[in-house]
Motif scaffolding. Structure first.
Motif, mmCIF file in Angstrom:
data_model
loop_
_atom_site.group_PDB
_atom_site.id
_atom_site.type_symbol
_atom_site.label_atom_id
_atom_site.label_comp_id
_atom_site.label_asym_id
_atom_site.label_seq_id
_atom_site.Cartn_x
_atom_site.Cartn_y
_atom_site.Cartn_z
ATOM 1 N N UNK A 61 0.840 -1.189 0.000
ATOM 2 C CA UNK A 61 0.000 0.000 0.000
ATOM 3 C C UNK A 61 0.879 1.245 0.000
ATOM 4 N N UNK A 62 0.491 2.231 -0.785
ATOM 5 C CA UNK A 62 1.259 3.472 -0.865
ATOM 6 C C UNK A 62 1.025 4.336 0.373
ATOM 7 N N UNK A 63 2.068 5.019 0.788
ATOM 8 C CA UNK A 63 1.996 6.006 1.862
ATOM 9 C C UNK A 63 1.365 7.282 1.311
ATOM 10 N N UNK A 64 0.593 7.979 2.136
ATOM 11 C CA UNK A 64 0.025 9.258 1.711
ATOM 12 C C UNK A 64 1.150 10.261 1.436
ATOM 13 N N UNK A 65 0.915 11.117 0.467
ATOM 14 C CA UNK A 65 1.922 12.110 0.088
ATOM 15 C C UNK A 65 2.008 13.262 1.101
ATOM 16 N N UNK A 66 1.035 13.373 2.012
ATOM 17 C CA UNK A 66 1.025 14.493 2.948
ATOM 18 C C UNK A 66 1.463 14.103 4.360
ATOM 19 N N UNK A 67 2.065 12.931 4.513
ATOM 20 C CA UNK A 67 2.579 12.513 5.817
ATOM 21 C C UNK A 67 4.004 11.981 5.683
ATOM 22 N N UNK A 68 4.731 12.050 6.780
ATOM 23 C CA UNK A 68 6.116 11.560 6.810
ATOM 24 C C UNK A 68 6.230 10.255 7.588
ATOM 25 N N UNK A 70 5.471 5.964 7.239
ATOM 26 C CA UNK A 70 6.710 5.671 7.959
ATOM 27 C C UNK A 70 7.972 6.274 7.331
ATOM 28 N N UNK A 71 7.854 6.903 6.156
ATOM 29 C CA UNK A 71 9.052 7.399 5.471
ATOM 30 C C UNK A 71 9.011 8.914 5.286
ATOM 31 N N UNK A 72 10.164 9.548 5.473
ATOM 32 C CA UNK A 72 10.301 10.977 5.199
ATOM 33 C C UNK A 72 10.182 11.203 3.698
ATOM 34 N N UNK A 73 9.467 12.254 3.314
ATOM 35 C CA UNK A 73 9.202 12.522 1.899
ATOM 36 C C UNK A 73 10.136 13.581 1.342
ATOM 37 N N UNK A 74 10.679 13.322 0.186
ATOM 38 C CA UNK A 74 11.423 14.340 -0.562
ATOM 39 C C UNK A 74 10.447 15.163 -1.390
ATOM 40 N N UNK A 75 9.434 14.493 -1.951
ATOM 41 C CA UNK A 75 8.414 15.154 -2.767
ATOM 42 C C UNK A 75 7.162 15.369 -1.921
ATOM 43 N N UNK A 101 5.985 6.210 -2.138
ATOM 44 C CA UNK A 101 6.533 5.719 -0.881
ATOM 45 C C UNK A 101 5.554 4.667 -0.371
ATOM 46 N N UNK A 102 6.040 3.685 0.374
ATOM 47 C CA UNK A 102 5.142 2.615 0.822
ATOM 48 C C UNK A 102 4.880 2.700 2.322
ATOM 49 N N UNK A 103 3.841 2.036 2.766
ATOM 50 C CA UNK A 103 3.531 1.977 4.195
ATOM 51 C C UNK A 103 4.319 0.879 4.903
ATOM 52 N N UNK A 104 5.141 0.170 4.160
ATOM 53 C CA UNK A 104 6.002 -0.859 4.742
ATOM 54 C C UNK A 104 7.289 -0.186 5.230
#
Length: 200
Positions: A61-68, A70-75, A101-104
């Motif tokens: 499952x993809x991570x939301x683009x508006x949260x960091x 489990x992964x910090x976002x560059x975009x 980015x993924x939720x894993x």
């Protein structure tokens, strides 16, 4: 169209390497790689994709683009307005293909499968695949092989013991064409191809 491999997290993605997803050019007999065949629509890097696929090629499952998490976002959406919900994108066309980015926590990002680019490995039917991919190329959940809902099955586990859970398979080896597929849980979509992870 071609799909190139790059690293979508950095401002200077690499466009130099092909992988097994690289296809023959649409409308041309000039092959780039015999291992796969693809027909795509739109920009060859997916930069114009605005669909709702939110699952990666490996079923994460993809991570939301508006949260960091489990992964910090560059975009981020404030710099790239096309980044909505957790939908696969190629922000600004800076990468080589649609991704998220993924939720894993163990997988920072992964490529997604563009729904207009069905991938089928050539040279193999996929009939020997025994993995656990259970989502289609457009992100639909596969129907279990042991139930007739929402779609009536032609292929049954009693005759094809490889049909386990709701994992993508190719029980007949050459139907409808070589490649992994499954019936879907979407009543409007009887079946659809799956991404074969052994193609990369």
């Amino acid at each position: 169209m071609y799909m190139f491999v790059g690293r979508p997290h950095f401002s200077s993605p690499s466009y130099g390497e092909y992988n097994a997803l690289h296809m023959i050019k649409t409308g041309s007999s000039r092959k780039r790689n015999d291992s796969a065949n693809q027909v795509c629509k739109g920009e060859n890097n997916g930069s114009d994709y605005r669909g709702t696929v939110s699952v990666t090629r490996s079923g994460k499952t993809c991570q939301r683009w508006d949260v960091d998490s489990p992964h910090f976002r560059f975009y981020k959406p404030d710099g790239y307005p096309e980044l909505a919900e957790n939908y696969c994108r190629n922000p600004g066309g800076n990468g080589s293909y649609i991704w998220c980015y993924t939720t894993d926590p163990a997988t920072r990002w992964d490529y997604c499968i563009h729904p207009t680019c069905p991938v089928v490995c050539m040279g193999t039917t996929g009939s020997d695949y025994r993995g656990n991919v259970s989502v289609t190329i457009s992100g639909k959940t596969c129907q279990r092989w042991d139930v007739d809902f929402p779609h009536r099955r032609l292929y049954l586990p009693e005759k094809h013991p490889e049909l386990v859970e709701n994992y993508c398979r190719n029980p007949n080896g050459d139907w409808p064409v070589p490649g992994l597929w499954c019936y879907t849980t979407d009543i409007a979509t009887r079946w659809e191809f799956c991404f074969n992870p052994t193609c990369h």
